[in-house]
Motif scaffolding. Structure first.
Motif, short mmCIF file in Angstrom:
data_model
loop_
_atom_site.label_atom_id
_atom_site.label_comp_id
_atom_site.label_asym_id
_atom_site.label_seq_id
_atom_site.Cartn_x
_atom_site.Cartn_y
_atom_site.Cartn_z
N TRP A 231 3.03 -30.87 65.47
CA TRP A 231 2.53 -29.55 65.11
C TRP A 231 2.42 -28.67 66.34
N SER A 232 3.07 -27.51 66.28
CA SER A 232 3.03 -26.56 67.40
C SER A 232 3.68 -25.25 66.97
N ALA A 233 3.41 -24.22 67.74
CA ALA A 233 4.07 -22.93 67.53
C ALA A 233 5.29 -22.85 68.45
N LEU A 234 6.35 -22.20 67.97
CA LEU A 234 7.51 -21.96 68.83
C LEU A 234 7.25 -20.70 69.65
N ARG A 235 7.01 -20.91 70.91
CA ARG A 235 6.71 -19.78 71.78
C ARG A 235 7.98 -18.99 72.11
N PRO A 236 7.88 -17.68 72.21
CA PRO A 236 9.06 -16.88 72.58
C PRO A 236 9.57 -17.28 73.95
N THR A 237 10.88 -17.27 74.12
CA THR A 237 11.46 -17.54 75.43
C THR A 237 11.64 -16.23 76.18
N HIS A 238 11.51 -16.31 77.50
CA HIS A 238 11.62 -15.10 78.31
C HIS A 238 12.89 -15.09 79.15
N VAL A 239 13.81 -15.99 78.86
CA VAL A 239 15.00 -16.10 79.71
C VAL A 239 15.93 -14.89 79.57
N PHE A 240 15.77 -14.13 78.48
CA PHE A 240 16.65 -12.98 78.28
C PHE A 240 15.98 -11.66 78.64
N ASP A 241 14.78 -11.72 79.21
CA ASP A 241 14.03 -10.49 79.44
C ASP A 241 14.75 -9.52 80.36
N GLY A 242 15.52 -10.03 81.30
CA GLY A 242 16.20 -9.15 82.24
C GLY A 242 17.58 -8.70 81.81
N VAL A 243 18.01 -9.14 80.63
CA VAL A 243 19.35 -8.78 80.16
C VAL A 243 19.36 -7.36 79.63
N ARG A 244 20.28 -6.57 80.11
CA ARG A 244 20.41 -5.18 79.66
C ARG A 244 21.41 -5.09 78.51
N SER A 245 21.14 -4.19 77.60
CA SER A 245 22.09 -3.92 76.52
C SER A 245 23.22 -3.09 77.08
N PRO A 246 24.33 -2.95 76.36
CA PRO A 246 25.44 -2.12 76.86
C PRO A 246 25.02 -0.69 77.14
#
Length: 265
Positions: A231-246
């Motif tokens: 039992w646990s919550a799926l925590r958001p990942t931050h690995v994409f925080d620095g990715v810029r959109s086009p």
């Protein structure tokens, strides 16, 4: 006087009536109780199915394609309200989606009765999901340029290399190259167990191009509800925080937007 008193005393100590009238009365109460139990059960099942259909649906994980994040036999809770009111999947989200038209070209035919029963059982996490339902992680959203791999063996999203700590130990981010610009309103998805996942990489040459339409997303996996030790919550990942959109915008913290060679999941 004595006779009347004795008669009264005898009447008060006599056993209760057991005639047809009393038997009929006692028979009616169990029947009413049984009917009430049936009505209550129907109401409970209806409420559970409504909640499962519109709010939160249990989902049984049938394969190891998302290990180590999700294991075979895990029951997860899928938030069906996550992408309502204008919200859309982001990079890094773990989502359940209907793969008809992308991962599966058409839904397999089955007996209507058994299909209904299986669907009801799957809706409460007691049976495996439909063959058209999949759970994967969003790696790219509409407009993203996703490439594998850079010189360090990492996946790049819009030119930025991404370190993925959720990938199964010993697996490479991908053992085959791909290069794709994700069409608008679609998602590029991959399993965390990259060597044991059939995902967007494996369907690029098929109708649908391996990407999943956003409208086919059932919801976001929020919690592992069973077994108790998991039992646990799926925590958001931050690995994409620095990715810029086009367009140059950076994805808000806490989330997750081609061409390609042949793939293997």
């Amino acid at each position: 006087m004595d006779t009347e008193a004795q008669h009264t005393e005898r009447d008060s100590s006599s056993p209760p009536l057991t005639g047809p009238e009393e038997e009929s009365r006692s028979a009616r109460f169990p029947r009413r109780s049984w009917r009430g139990a049936v009505v209550l059960a129907v109401v409970c099942v209806t409420v559970v199915l409504l909640v499962s259909h519109f709010v939160t649906q249990p989902f049984l994980i049938p394969s190891g394609s998302m290990e180590p994040t999700l294991r075979v036999g895990d029951r997860v809770l899928v938030d069906k309200l996550a992408y309502r009111s204008g919200s859309v999947p982001r990079r890094g989200d773990v989502v359940v989606f209907d793969g008809t038209g992308s991962f599966v070209q058409e839904a397999p035919r089955e007996n209507p009765v058994t299909g209904l029963l299986r669907g009801a059982a799957a809706a409460v996490g007691l049976a495996e999901p439909a063959e058209t339902d999949f759970v994967k992680r969003v790696i790219g959203v509409g407009g993203d340029h996703v490439v594998c791999c850079d010189r360090g063996g990492r996946i790049e999203v819009n030119g930025r290399a991404v370190d993925e700590p959720y990938v199964y130990p010993g697996d490479a981010p991908s053992r085959v190259p791909f290069d794709i610009v994700v069409p608008e309103d679609t998602l590029w998805v991959m399993g965390d167990h990259r060597d044991n996942s059939r995902d967007s990489r494996d369907h690029l040459g098929e109708p649908g191009g391996g990407v999943v339409p956003v409208e086919r997303v059932v919801g976001r996996v929020r919690w592992i509800a069973f077994p108790p030790g998991r039992w646990s919550a799926l925590r958001p990942t931050h690995v994409f925080d620095g990715v810029r959109s086009p367009a140059g915008a950076v994805q808000a913290p806490g989330g997750g937007q081609g061409r390609r060679g042949d793939g293997h999941g």
